[in-house]
Design a protein around this motif. Structure first.
Motif, mmCIF file in Angstrom:
data_model
loop_
_atom_site.group_PDB
_atom_site.id
_atom_site.type_symbol
_atom_site.label_atom_id
_atom_site.label_comp_id
_atom_site.label_asym_id
_atom_site.label_seq_id
_atom_site.Cartn_x
_atom_site.Cartn_y
_atom_site.Cartn_z
ATOM 1 N N MET A 310 9.765 6.643 35.467
ATOM 2 C CA MET A 310 10.050 7.412 34.259
ATOM 3 C C MET A 310 9.024 8.536 34.094
ATOM 4 O O MET A 310 7.846 8.374 34.421
ATOM 5 N N TYR A 311 9.501 9.698 33.560
ATOM 6 C CA TYR A 311 8.629 10.848 33.294
ATOM 7 C C TYR A 311 8.856 11.324 31.857
ATOM 8 O O TYR A 311 9.956 11.193 31.307
ATOM 9 N N THR A 318 14.684 16.383 41.501
ATOM 10 C CA THR A 318 15.708 15.337 41.530
ATOM 11 C C THR A 318 15.740 14.492 40.261
ATOM 12 O O THR A 318 16.584 13.612 40.128
ATOM 13 N N ALA A 319 14.813 14.742 39.339
ATOM 14 C CA ALA A 319 14.739 13.930 38.112
ATOM 15 C C ALA A 319 16.019 14.076 37.284
ATOM 16 O O ALA A 319 16.578 15.161 37.148
ATOM 17 N N ARG A 320 16.489 12.959 36.742
ATOM 18 C CA ARG A 320 17.693 12.930 35.903
ATOM 19 C C ARG A 320 17.288 12.735 34.442
ATOM 20 O O ARG A 320 16.234 12.161 34.153
ATOM 21 N N ASN A 327 14.253 11.148 27.957
ATOM 22 C CA ASN A 327 13.209 11.401 28.948
ATOM 23 C C ASN A 327 13.855 11.546 30.321
ATOM 24 O O ASN A 327 15.077 11.470 30.471
ATOM 25 N N TYR A 328 13.031 11.734 31.331
ATOM 26 C CA TYR A 328 13.518 11.943 32.696
ATOM 27 C C TYR A 328 13.110 10.769 33.587
ATOM 28 O O TYR A 328 12.119 10.068 33.303
ATOM 29 N N TYR A 329 13.868 10.585 34.674
ATOM 30 C CA TYR A 329 13.533 9.516 35.600
ATOM 31 C C TYR A 329 14.048 9.863 37.002
ATOM 32 O O TYR A 329 15.015 10.612 37.164
#
Length: 555
Positions: A310-311, A318-320, A327-329
């Motif tokens: 997780m980001y 490539t983060a979704r 958030n992004y992952y």
């Protein structure tokens, strides 16, 4: 018929058919003869005919050799759609091979036969190198891979890699073709060509056999166990409970484990439950694996895993985006090393399958993501790491965690070895393809990595073929298809670096550079030809001057 003749010979020589690889050294002779025949025709459409003839040869060969790709596609989409998508592996490689032959024909129009042959070799090697480096990479059908079944013939791959095999095939076919052409009575070059052809075929074989029978491994044993749980790949992510799958692999591992076992190798996505990497130590699967390892002082489990990170912001391409948590992952097809301590090591698969694990050319073709999702892939690319990383056990043994598709990249696997990997652990899930030659080809290709690096290979397949392969490329043990099994072996670790590991795909780089130079030369020749054509008598002022200066001759 000549095109189909070459296609048949190439298929006959290809793994997993045993003892036929030597046919590769003559398999291209019919298509070379077809090109030569077309060059003698009185036609303005020679280029089109050569293109169609070469494409027929290569698309038939590719389709016959990798037909099994359809199996994995039909499982996730309608048959008609699978046939359409299969154009990518069946047709794209064939098209690139055809372009190499067409460029050879164009060279023949502007230069000598010798230079044209050199250009053909460079164009072909350049195509193979392109097809392993761009976003649509599929280097499965590189000519050098064809000797995997007959590994005793190519022990010198430790110096050249598979591109040395490609070069051998091309040179041998050209010489044999020229010898065939010279079998006319009174041709003074016939005897010389006989010696050259015999030397080109026999010398690498003799050298390889001497290396094969003279090779001895340094004694440096480590006990390794590989596990084949035989879990249906179409059920493992749905109907089968993850903890039950882990229990099965622990049982198989425990059946062969001994006090000095260093590594238990589990297959790709063996831990199929999505796992957040930073919280893995709290997962029940992790706790169960550590409880199992408590009986083995130096034991480590090297396993495939579906993981994510997780980001707070979009840190990678490539983060979704997670709509619920805002958030992004990143999602990874990964490998993990678990030991008798809190330390956990991760490796994220780098060589991703186009269309299924990554969107090709995502920066410029991101609009295709929904289409690839419909084809059974992911709506977003998997995350990856650009460079390989080595897993180190508690006792300091370095293992190369190679995930499935990555095992057909020789130079990439060599990078693990450069980073002190002492053996290669291939984890894969070949069951997607069914009981076809795909699983056998993938196993055979692993032998090439053993020779190039002079490292043992411990191969764990979920429903494919698990095996141990020694430093000469011999399969010392292997499981049967579609059975749960475990194997153990005392393998010899190696720390020496081969010439190929040190220098990588230098043959491919040289060939690619050559193809670029020949391309420039050909464009210059075409441009110069057009300029000369403008000054040739036949139109305008030049034509008038010609007519004024003509002298009438007797009929």
């Amino acid at each position: 018929m000549l095109a189909l003749g070459s296609a048949f010979l190439l298929w006959l020589a290809w793994p997993p058919i045993p003892f036929t690889a030597i046919i590769l050294l003559i398999a291209l002779v019919p298509i070379l003869l077809a090109v030569e025949n077309i060059l003698t025709l009185e036609s303005t459409r020679k280029g089109r005919l050569i293109f169609r003839t070469a494409f027929l040869c290569f698309v038939v060969w590719n389709t016959a050799s990798i037909y099994w790709v359809i199996n994995s596609l039909t499982a996730v989409m309608p048959t008609w759609m699978a046939l359409f998508v299969a154009i990518i592996p069946f047709g794209l490689g064939s098209l690139l091979m055809t372009i190499a032959f067409w460029l050879y024909y164009r060279l023949r129009l502007v230069t000598t036969k010798f230079i044209s042959y050199t250009g053909l070799i460079c164009f072909w090697i350049g195509y193979e190198y392109l097809h392993q480096t761009w976003d649509l990479a599929f280097p499965w059908m590189n000519l050098g891979n064809g000797f995997a079944q007959s590994h005793y013939l190519i022990q010198w791959y430790e110096f050249t890699g598979v591109y040395g095999g490609t070069l051998w095939v091309l040179l041998s076919n050209i010489l044999i073709f020229e010898l065939y052409q010279a079998l006319r009575p009174g041709d003074p070059g016939k005897l010389k060509l006989k010696f050259l052809s015999a030397g080109m075929i026999l010398t690498p074989i003799v050298i390889s056999l001497i290396m094969y029978f003279g090779y001895t491994e340094k004694s440096n044993p480590a006990n390794i166990v590989v596990v084949q749980p035989n879990i249906d790949p179409y059920e493992k992510f749905g109907s089968l409970n993850t903890s039950a799958q882990i229990a099965r692999m622990i049982h198989l591992s425990d059946s062969l484990g001994q006090s000095n076992t260093e590594y238990f190798i589990w297959p790709e996505t063996a831990i199929s439950q999505d796992t957040e990497e930073k919280n893995i130590r709290m997962e029940p699967n992790f706790i169960a694996i550590q409880a199992f390892l408590s009986k083995y002082k130096n034991g480590n489990v090297l396993s495939g895993i579906e993981s994510f990170t997780m980001y707070d912001s979009q840190k990678t391409e490539t983060a979704r985006f997670n709509e619920l948590q805002r958030n992004y992952y990143d999602v990874f097809n990964a490998a993990v090393l678990i030991e008798n301590s809190p330390r956990v090591q991760f490796y994220h698969k780098s060589k991703l399958v186009p269309g299924v694990e990554q969107t090709p050319f995502s920066n410029s073709m991101g609009f295709l993501k929904p289409a690839f999702a419909a084809f059974g892939g992911s709506a977003g690319s998997y995350g990856k790491q650009d460079e390989p990383s080595v897993f180190y056990s508690q006792s300091g043994i370095g293992a190369a965690p190679v995930i499935c598709y990555e095992s057909i990249w020789g130079e990439y696997v060599g990078k693990y070895v450069k980073k002190d990997a002492q053996f290669i652990a291939i984890i894969t899930n070949d069951g997607w393809w069914g009981n076809t030659s795909g699983k056998d080809q993938h196993l055979q290709y692993a032998k090439l990595r053993a020779i190039e690096t002079r490292r043992w290979v411990a191969r764990s397949a979920n429903t494919g073929i698990s095996a141990f392969i020694n430093q000469r490329g011999d399969i010392t043990q292997q499981t049967k298809w579609w059975v749960p099994a475990a194997l153990k072996a005392d393998i010899n670790l190696n720390e020496d670096l081969t010439f190929y590991v040190k220098h990588g795909d230098y043959v491919a780089i040289a060939g690619s550079a050559g193809s670029g130079l020949f391309g420039i030369f050909m464009l210059f020749s075409i441009f110069a030809g057009k300029r000369n054509k403008k000054s040739v008598p036949g139109s305008g002022t030049d034509s008038t001057k010609l007519k004024l200066n003509q002298t009438k001759l007797p009929a």
